[in-house]
Design a protein around this motif. Sequence first.
Motif, mmCIF file in Angstrom:
data_model
loop_
_atom_site.group_PDB
_atom_site.id
_atom_site.type_symbol
_atom_site.label_atom_id
_atom_site.label_comp_id
_atom_site.label_asym_id
_atom_site.label_seq_id
_atom_site.Cartn_x
_atom_site.Cartn_y
_atom_site.Cartn_z
ATOM 1 N N CYS A 126 0.829 -1.201 0.000
ATOM 2 C CA CYS A 126 0.000 0.000 0.000
ATOM 3 C C CYS A 126 0.865 1.253 0.000
ATOM 4 O O CYS A 126 1.792 1.381 0.801
ATOM 5 N N CYS B 43 -6.398 -1.412 -0.559
ATOM 6 C CA CYS B 43 -5.674 -1.945 0.599
ATOM 7 C C CYS B 43 -6.658 -2.405 1.682
ATOM 8 O O CYS B 43 -7.492 -1.610 2.126
ATOM 9 N N HIS C 235 -6.038 -2.835 4.677
ATOM 10 C CA HIS C 235 -5.687 -2.249 5.972
ATOM 11 C C HIS C 235 -6.208 -0.819 6.109
ATOM 12 O O HIS C 235 -6.589 -0.397 7.193
ATOM 13 N N CYS C 236 -6.204 -0.053 4.991
ATOM 14 C CA CYS C 236 -6.609 1.350 5.105
ATOM 15 C C CYS C 236 -7.582 1.802 4.013
ATOM 16 O O CYS C 236 -8.108 2.905 4.077
ATOM 17 N N CYS D 277 -0.336 3.277 3.571
ATOM 18 C CA CYS D 277 0.026 2.779 4.909
ATOM 19 C C CYS D 277 1.226 1.837 4.876
ATOM 20 O O CYS D 277 1.681 1.384 5.921
HETATM 21 ZN ZN LIG Z 1 -3.092 0.772 3.280
#
Ligand SMILES: [Zn+2]
Lengths: 392, 155
Positions: B42, B56, B58-59, B45
């Motif tokens: 990413c 992504c 995660h974010c 992040c």
């Molecule tokens: Zn991310």
Amino acid sequence: MSGGTDRSLRGAVAIVGAAESERIGVVPDRSALELHVESARLALADAGLGIGDIDGVAAAGISPVVVAHALGITPTYVDGTMVGGCSFLVHVRHALAAIAAGLAEVVLITHGESGRSRVGAPPRVFDPASPQGQFEAPYGPVGPPTLFPIGVLRYMQRYGLTHEQLASVAVAQRRWAHQVPRAMFRDLITVEDVLASRMVAYPMHLLECCLVTDGGGALVVTSAARAKAAPGPKPPVYVLGTGEASETPLVSMMEDVTTSKAFRLSSARAFAQAGIGPKDVDHLMIYDAFAHLPIYGLEDLGFVGRGEAGAFIAEGRTSPGGELPLNTNGGGLSYTHTGMYGMFLVQESVRQLRGEAAAQVPGVEVSVAQGVGGMFMAAGTLVLGTEATLSG
Amino acid sequence: MSQTATEGPRSSGPGKPVPRPTPETAFYWEGTKQGELRLQRCGACRQVFFYPRSSCPHCGSTEVPWFVASGRGRLHSYVISHRAAPGFEDEVPYAIALVELEEGPRLMANIVGMPQTPEALVLDMALEVAFEPRGDQMVPVFQPAAGGAASGAGA
Ligand SMILES: [Zn+2]
């Protein structure tokens, strides 16, 4: 209040009808649809209701549209949520929301699966372009036995779980099944028997894997107010707390293969809504497609600490006479496992709370049912209680 | 039969499941044909993730450029299947494993070039990627790392 932990919904609805199909196990003379329909008729009779009383229908495996039409119901609330074997627990949660919001009054939830005989069962389709088709299927999995337990060796290394402790899960549940006439396997077994059974997918032996059966079940859910105003033949079982969560469609993508994030999230919401904790639970059902699930479940729901569940079960603490009666019908390992077994968790919780189970535990006031969908894909949790728990 | 240490990646094996790329995963599968294990990191992040996706996990950022992974990892967990999937009939029992890549993500794979036994398949052993022909695709698998240790991998 958010995240499904609104305590004002504690006890807002009740299960007023519950039944399994007349026969479970090997039922080649019933289609999957008929197992839904037969179970629905029996659950309605159990509730003292008829098809004209039902305005909501939920089902998984077969569309609620198909089930409703076969029964002669034209529902104004349908829930086809399909997240694997815990779908029926999730249907109860959604029925709670719908009834509390005034969207439905009496909801029928059905399950039926010709898992063994495959009569009228949907074909098992597989898409090589799906995430599973691209990133798991090329490595030769052969159904759940070769995927679901993929984290067990890591769990063993991290926490010291032994093969004997894992085998003791099957032994403990067979002790319960021994008392249950409808269970498919009832003969008592030992740890040695389990470890001597055929290796299916190391470290899982045949007796650590669930049955494959035919069967069905159904539930009737309505508001607590209606349950009190128009009491049926059986005492209502109140829904004190509910939870649901999904983590991943791929077991290989679990955040941590030694614990189910969906179990943790779902059960935390159910306990919060019910305003109770594990110490308040008299009876517990944890979906046991394989022997490691009760181990993960006991820890993820907070009944024991990390790494303690194997010894807890091996010591007999979940067996008949133990402090935490677990999977008292014998579970998916010994009672029945149609494919989406979650319905049978709720059926046994209801029987225990009504005092009519085959292996009845004395004085059950609070029962928890923890379902799994797919292979740690999703989870649903119900905290159920007798009328006496409503003031709690 | 179990793999022996002298065997390399297995042949395609008629009937084995062939992955079918989607537009979102095509670059990954083009990479395997070139002997590359491609991952996404990413841009927002900096987390590395698997399987290939357009944003992504995660974010949520859609800035998810590709890079070529080291191909090194460790054996995270596994089962040894005593049943054969289509095309795997001559290889029973065989391990279906999770490999933790040096870059962080885990993925499923077969472990080739070594006996398929609990004694040989030791958790955390160092592995390196190899590629196995499969239909019109190349499928990443893992084998014991040359030298027996994955440099840079965490304990
Ligand atoms: Zn991310």
